[in-house]
Write a protein that holds these residues in place. Structure first.
Motif, PDB file in Angstrom:
ATOM      1  N   CYS A  66       1.301  -1.538  -0.006  1.00 55.54           N
ATOM      2  CA  CYS A  66       0.364  -0.225  -0.275  1.00 55.54           C
ATOM      3  C   CYS A  66       0.904   1.163   0.026  1.00 55.54           C
ATOM      4  CB  CYS A  66      -1.010  -0.128   1.648  1.00 55.54           C
ATOM      5  SG  CYS A  66      -1.920  -1.495   1.045  1.00 55.54           S
ATOM      6  N   PRO A  67       1.047   2.028  -0.781  1.00 53.87           N
ATOM      7  CA  PRO A  67       1.982   3.288  -1.078  1.00 53.87           C
ATOM      8  C   PRO A  67       1.693   4.686   0.180  1.00 53.87           C
ATOM      9  CG  PRO A  67       0.253   3.377  -2.977  1.00 53.87           C
ATOM     10  CD  PRO A  67      -0.191   1.615  -2.340  1.00 53.87           C
ATOM     11  N   ILE A  68       2.233   4.862   1.275  1.00 57.79           N
ATOM     12  CA  ILE A  68       1.014   5.103   2.550  1.00 57.79           C
ATOM     13  C   ILE A  68       1.306   7.241   1.860  1.00 57.79           C
ATOM     14  CG2 ILE A  68       1.697   6.512   4.767  1.00 57.79           C
ATOM     15  CD1 ILE A  68       2.306   3.063   5.347  1.00 57.79           C
ATOM     16  N   TYR A  69       3.075   7.252   1.295  1.00 56.10           N
ATOM     17  CA  TYR A  69       3.152   8.195   1.367  1.00 56.10           C
ATOM     18  C   TYR A  69       3.973   8.412  -0.080  1.00 56.10           C
ATOM     19  CZ  TYR A  69       5.433  12.805   2.402  1.00 56.10           C
ATOM     20  OH  TYR A  69       6.170  14.298   2.406  1.00 56.10           O
ATOM     21  N   ILE A  70       3.651   9.476  -0.789  1.00 57.78           N
ATOM     22  CA  ILE A  70       4.669   9.504  -1.988  1.00 57.78           C
ATOM     23  C   ILE A  70       5.614  10.768  -1.814  1.00 57.78           C
ATOM     24  CG2 ILE A  70       4.929   9.062  -4.859  1.00 57.78           C
ATOM     25  CD1 ILE A  70       2.457   7.279  -4.907  1.00 57.78           C
ATOM     26  N   ASN A  71       6.633  10.828  -2.251  1.00 57.38           N
ATOM     27  CA  ASN A  71       7.127  12.183  -2.282  1.00 57.38           C
ATOM     28  C   ASN A  71       8.348  12.088  -3.270  1.00 57.38           C
ATOM     29  OD1 ASN A  71       9.738  11.982  -1.582  1.00 57.38           O
ATOM     30  ND2 ASN A  71       9.751  13.338   0.095  1.00 57.38           N
ATOM     31  N   TRP A  72       8.955  13.341  -4.247  1.00 58.34           N
ATOM     32  CA  TRP A  72       9.630  13.120  -5.044  1.00 58.34           C
ATOM     33  C   TRP A  72      10.627  14.023  -4.834  1.00 58.34           C
ATOM     34  CZ3 TRP A  72      11.035  17.116  -8.737  1.00 58.34           C
ATOM     35  CH2 TRP A  72       9.699  18.444  -8.900  1.00 58.34           C
ATOM     36  N   ARG A  73      11.903  14.549  -4.620  1.00 55.32           N
ATOM     37  CA  ARG A  73      13.353  15.735  -4.650  1.00 55.32           C
ATOM     38  C   ARG A  73      14.247  15.321  -6.608  1.00 55.32           C
ATOM     39  NH1 ARG A  73      14.553  13.534   0.808  1.00 55.32           N
ATOM     40  NH2 ARG A  73      12.900  12.266   0.780  1.00 55.32           N
ATOM     41  N   PHE A  74      14.913  15.794  -6.092  1.00 53.35           N
ATOM     42  CA  PHE A  74      16.148  15.998  -7.084  1.00 53.35           C
ATOM     43  C   PHE A  74      17.378  15.953  -6.149  1.00 53.35           C
ATOM     44  CE2 PHE A  74      13.475  18.387  -9.925  1.00 53.35           C
ATOM     45  CZ  PHE A  74      14.098  17.653 -11.181  1.00 53.35           C
ATOM     46  N   ILE A  75      18.911  15.180  -6.918  1.00 56.41           N
ATOM     47  CA  ILE A  75      19.551  14.743  -6.335  1.00 56.41           C
ATOM     48  C   ILE A  75      20.535  14.695  -7.462  1.00 56.41           C
ATOM     49  CG2 ILE A  75      21.161  12.972  -5.685  1.00 56.41           C
ATOM     50  CD1 ILE A  75      18.632  13.317  -3.244  1.00 56.41           C
ATOM     51  N   LEU A  76      21.686  15.303  -6.663  1.00 59.53           N
ATOM     52  CA  LEU A  76      23.022  15.598  -7.601  1.00 59.53           C
ATOM     53  C   LEU A  76      24.121  14.752  -6.752  1.00 59.53           C
ATOM     54  CD1 LEU A  76      23.860  17.245 -10.284  1.00 59.53           C
ATOM     55  CD2 LEU A  76      24.926  19.044  -8.510  1.00 59.53           C
ATOM     56  N   TRP A  77      23.965  13.525  -8.103  1.00 59.69           N
ATOM     57  CA  TRP A  77      25.154  12.571  -7.949  1.00 59.69           C
ATOM     58  C   TRP A  77      26.734  13.071  -8.689  1.00 59.69           C
ATOM     59  CZ3 TRP A  77      23.756   9.295  -4.269  1.00 59.69           C
ATOM     60  CH2 TRP A  77      21.854   8.910  -4.182  1.00 59.69           C
ATOM     61  N   ARG A  78      27.774  12.500  -7.597  1.00 62.65           N
ATOM     62  CA  ARG A  78      29.187  12.814  -8.842  1.00 62.65           C
ATOM     63  C   ARG A  78      28.458  10.925  -8.733  1.00 62.65           C
ATOM     64  NH1 ARG A  78      33.305  15.068  -6.589  1.00 62.65           N
ATOM     65  NH2 ARG A  78      32.213  15.512  -4.312  1.00 62.65           N
ATOM     66  N   ARG A 185     -10.461   6.789  -7.010  1.00 66.72           N
ATOM     67  CA  ARG A 185     -11.666   7.730  -6.178  1.00 66.72           C
ATOM     68  C   ARG A 185     -10.757   6.997  -4.808  1.00 66.72           C
ATOM     69  NH1 ARG A 185     -16.634   5.691  -5.302  1.00 66.72           N
ATOM     70  NH2 ARG A 185     -16.162   3.490  -6.714  1.00 66.72           N
ATOM     71  N   ALA A 186     -10.473   6.267  -4.391  1.00 69.00           N
ATOM     72  CA  ALA A 186      -9.309   6.159  -3.158  1.00 69.00           C
ATOM     73  C   ALA A 186      -8.062   6.582  -2.864  1.00 69.00           C
ATOM     74  CB  ALA A 186      -9.302   4.802  -3.193  1.00 69.00           C
ATOM     75  N   PRO A 187      -8.039   7.335  -1.787  1.00 66.21           N
ATOM     76  CA  PRO A 187      -6.692   7.720  -1.630  1.00 66.21           C
ATOM     77  C   PRO A 187      -5.610   6.796  -1.635  1.00 66.21           C
ATOM     78  CG  PRO A 187      -7.733   7.004   0.362  1.00 66.21           C
ATOM     79  CD  PRO A 187      -9.091   6.540  -1.127  1.00 66.21           C
ATOM     80  N   SER A 188      -4.269   7.140  -1.946  1.00 63.07           N
ATOM     81  CA  SER A 188      -3.466   6.212  -1.954  1.00 63.07           C
ATOM     82  C   SER A 188      -3.136   5.245  -1.027  1.00 63.07           C
ATOM     83  CB  SER A 188      -2.084   6.467  -2.979  1.00 63.07           C
ATOM     84  OG  SER A 188      -1.738   7.583  -1.699  1.00 63.07           O
ATOM     85  N   PHE A 189      -3.515   5.593   0.276  1.00 61.48           N
ATOM     86  CA  PHE A 189      -2.782   4.617   1.794  1.00 61.48           C
ATOM     87  C   PHE A 189      -4.202   3.416   0.966  1.00 61.48           C
ATOM     88  CE2 PHE A 189      -4.794   8.629   2.509  1.00 61.48           C
ATOM     89  CZ  PHE A 189      -6.099   8.417   3.711  1.00 61.48           C
ATOM     90  N   GLY A 190      -5.069   3.913   0.589  1.00 61.06           N
ATOM     91  CA  GLY A 190      -6.119   1.963   0.770  1.00 61.06           C
ATOM     92  C   GLY A 190      -5.730   1.655  -0.669  1.00 61.06           C
ATOM     93  N   ALA A 191      -4.527   1.690  -1.396  1.00 64.25           N
ATOM     94  CA  ALA A 191      -4.759   0.884  -2.686  1.00 64.25           C
ATOM     95  C   ALA A 191      -3.780  -0.408  -2.154  1.00 64.25           C
ATOM     96  CB  ALA A 191      -4.584   2.000  -3.396  1.00 64.25           C
ATOM     97  N   ILE A 192      -4.554  -0.764  -2.858  1.00 64.46           N
ATOM     98  CA  ILE A 192      -3.764  -2.074  -3.127  1.00 64.46           C
ATOM     99  C   ILE A 192      -2.772  -2.289  -4.193  1.00 64.46           C
ATOM    100  CG2 ILE A 192      -3.577  -4.709  -2.912  1.00 64.46           C
ATOM    101  CD1 ILE A 192      -4.995  -5.235  -0.213  1.00 64.46           C
ATOM    102  N   LEU A 193      -1.300  -2.073  -4.244  1.00 65.84           N
ATOM    103  CA  LEU A 193      -1.037  -3.262  -5.637  1.00 65.84           C
ATOM    104  C   LEU A 193       0.078  -4.203  -5.602  1.00 65.84           C
ATOM    105  CD1 LEU A 193       1.014   1.043  -5.618  1.00 65.84           C
ATOM    106  CD2 LEU A 193      -1.230   0.357  -6.722  1.00 65.84           C
ATOM    107  N   GLU A 194       0.533  -4.842  -7.125  1.00 63.42           N
ATOM    108  CA  GLU A 194       1.056  -5.714  -6.851  1.00 63.42           C
ATOM    109  C   GLU A 194       2.605  -5.075  -7.255  1.00 63.42           C
ATOM    110  OE1 GLU A 194       0.587 -10.233  -7.405  1.00 63.42           O
ATOM    111  OE2 GLU A 194       1.374  -9.230  -9.666  1.00 63.42           O
ATOM    112  N   MET A 195       3.196  -5.267  -7.040  1.00 62.07           N
ATOM    113  CA  MET A 195       4.880  -4.858  -7.301  1.00 62.07           C
ATOM    114  C   MET A 195       5.667  -5.590  -7.289  1.00 62.07           C
ATOM    115  SD  MET A 195       7.802  -1.976  -5.522  1.00 62.07           S
ATOM    116  CE  MET A 195       7.740  -2.985  -3.610  1.00 62.07           C
ATOM    117  N   ALA A 196       5.914  -5.666  -9.049  1.00 59.23           N
ATOM    118  CA  ALA A 196       6.956  -7.056  -9.206  1.00 59.23           C
ATOM    119  C   ALA A 196       8.447  -6.858 -10.338  1.00 59.23           C
ATOM    120  CB  ALA A 196       6.047  -8.031 -10.418  1.00 59.23           C
ATOM    121  N   SER A 197       9.617  -7.674  -9.885  1.00 57.30           N
ATOM    122  CA  SER A 197      10.433  -7.001 -10.895  1.00 57.30           C
ATOM    123  C   SER A 197      10.842  -7.854 -11.921  1.00 57.30           C
ATOM    124  CB  SER A 197      11.512  -7.246  -9.498  1.00 57.30           C
ATOM    125  OG  SER A 197      11.897  -8.888 -10.162  1.00 57.30           O
ATOM    126  N   LEU A 198      11.304  -6.439 -12.737  1.00 59.35           N
ATOM    127  CA  LEU A 198      11.295  -7.472 -14.085  1.00 59.35           C
ATOM    128  C   LEU A 198      11.876  -7.113 -15.009  1.00 59.35           C
ATOM    129  CD1 LEU A 198      10.722  -4.425 -15.821  1.00 59.35           C
ATOM    130  CD2 LEU A 198       8.131  -5.814 -15.653  1.00 59.35           C
TER     131      LEU A 198
END
Length: 250
Positions: A66-78, A185-198
């Motif tokens: 369940c994605p409780i909270y999401i944010n984004w930022r910028f990183i300047l990596w060496r 229509r649902a808040p993100s913290f009320g959604a169930i997602l399946e997360m998989a690697s590919l």
């Protein structure tokens, strides 16, 4: 899920759970790659599977979250070949820390360039294509857009929440996911997602990427209320990711 009848306890929070910024330390849920140090540190770590950094436990190649909270930022990596690490960051997605600073960076092949942060990301231009190597207009942006998704686990509610970091090639996956969540229509913290690697490919070779599928709404009221409480906590206090510098290898 947009057509699914939502539980009554969820309707008053419709459209909540979106983007925010801030400062609370959280462990990571890592998708292990060939270069991940966990592969040599732990016998049970496997490439292409998710790893909970707080409990040092393998979660598998597919997990419901369940994605409780999401944010984004910028990183300047060496650049990694120059030693790696964070040169500057814009945790609010707009303002650099440190601001108005200049870094001399050695790129692969020994070519040196200068990156200047300015006060804001937009003013610096480091988020634009061609800024990585100013002599090559086709080079990527110098600054990396990083998405952080705080996850809880509906099938293993005893697991502490952890942060999934999506950047570089995974940033497109994150942007698509956020677009899908916004139409619910649902808040993100009320959604169930399946997360998989590919398996995926880049000019550097094969790696494991993320795939998300929306399963449905949370039906467990107690679990939903816990997610909501944590969402409110992050909105108030913000998010700080533990071992953020280690995310350069993700």
């Amino acid at each position: 899920m947009a057509k699914v009848r939502l539980p009554g306890f969820m309707r008053e929070h419709a459209a909540l759970g979106g983007l925010g910024v801030g400062d609370v330390e959280m462990p990571r849920l890592k998708l292990l790659q060939a270069s991940s140090p966990e592969l040599t540190e732990f016998n049970n770590a496997k490439q292409g599977e998710f790893w909970h950094s707080l409990i040092d436990e393998r979660i598998g190649s597919t997990v419901r979250i369940c994605p409780i909270y999401i944010n984004w930022r910028f990183i300047l990596w060496r650049p990694r070949e120059a030693g790696g690490g964070i040169l500057a960051r814009a945790d609010d997605g707009k303002h650099w820390t440190p601001a108005d600073s200049e870094f001399t960076v050695k790129l692969k092949g020994g070519h040196e360039v200068k990156w200047r942060t300015a006060r804001t990301v937009a003013a610096s231009g480091l988020n634009k294509r061609g800024s990585y190597n100013p002599s090559d207009p086709n080079s990527p942006p110098a600054a990396t857009r990083m998405y952080s998704i705080v996850c809880s686990f509906p099938d293993r509610q005893n697991l502490p929440p952890a942060v999934v970091i999506l950047q570089r090639t995974a940033a497109k996956v994150a942007a698509k996911l956020i677009g899908q969540l916004k139409v619910l229509r649902a808040p993100s913290f009320g959604a169930i997602l399946e997360m998989a690697s590919l398996k995926d490919k880049s000019p550097s070779g094969e790696f494991y990427n993320y795939a998300f599928e929306i399963v449905g709404p949370v039906e467990d009221k107690a679990f939903y209320e816990e997610n909501f409480a944590q969402y409110r906590f992050f909105i108030e206090h913000g998010l700080k990711v533990k071992d953020l510098e280690g995310a350069q290898e993700d």
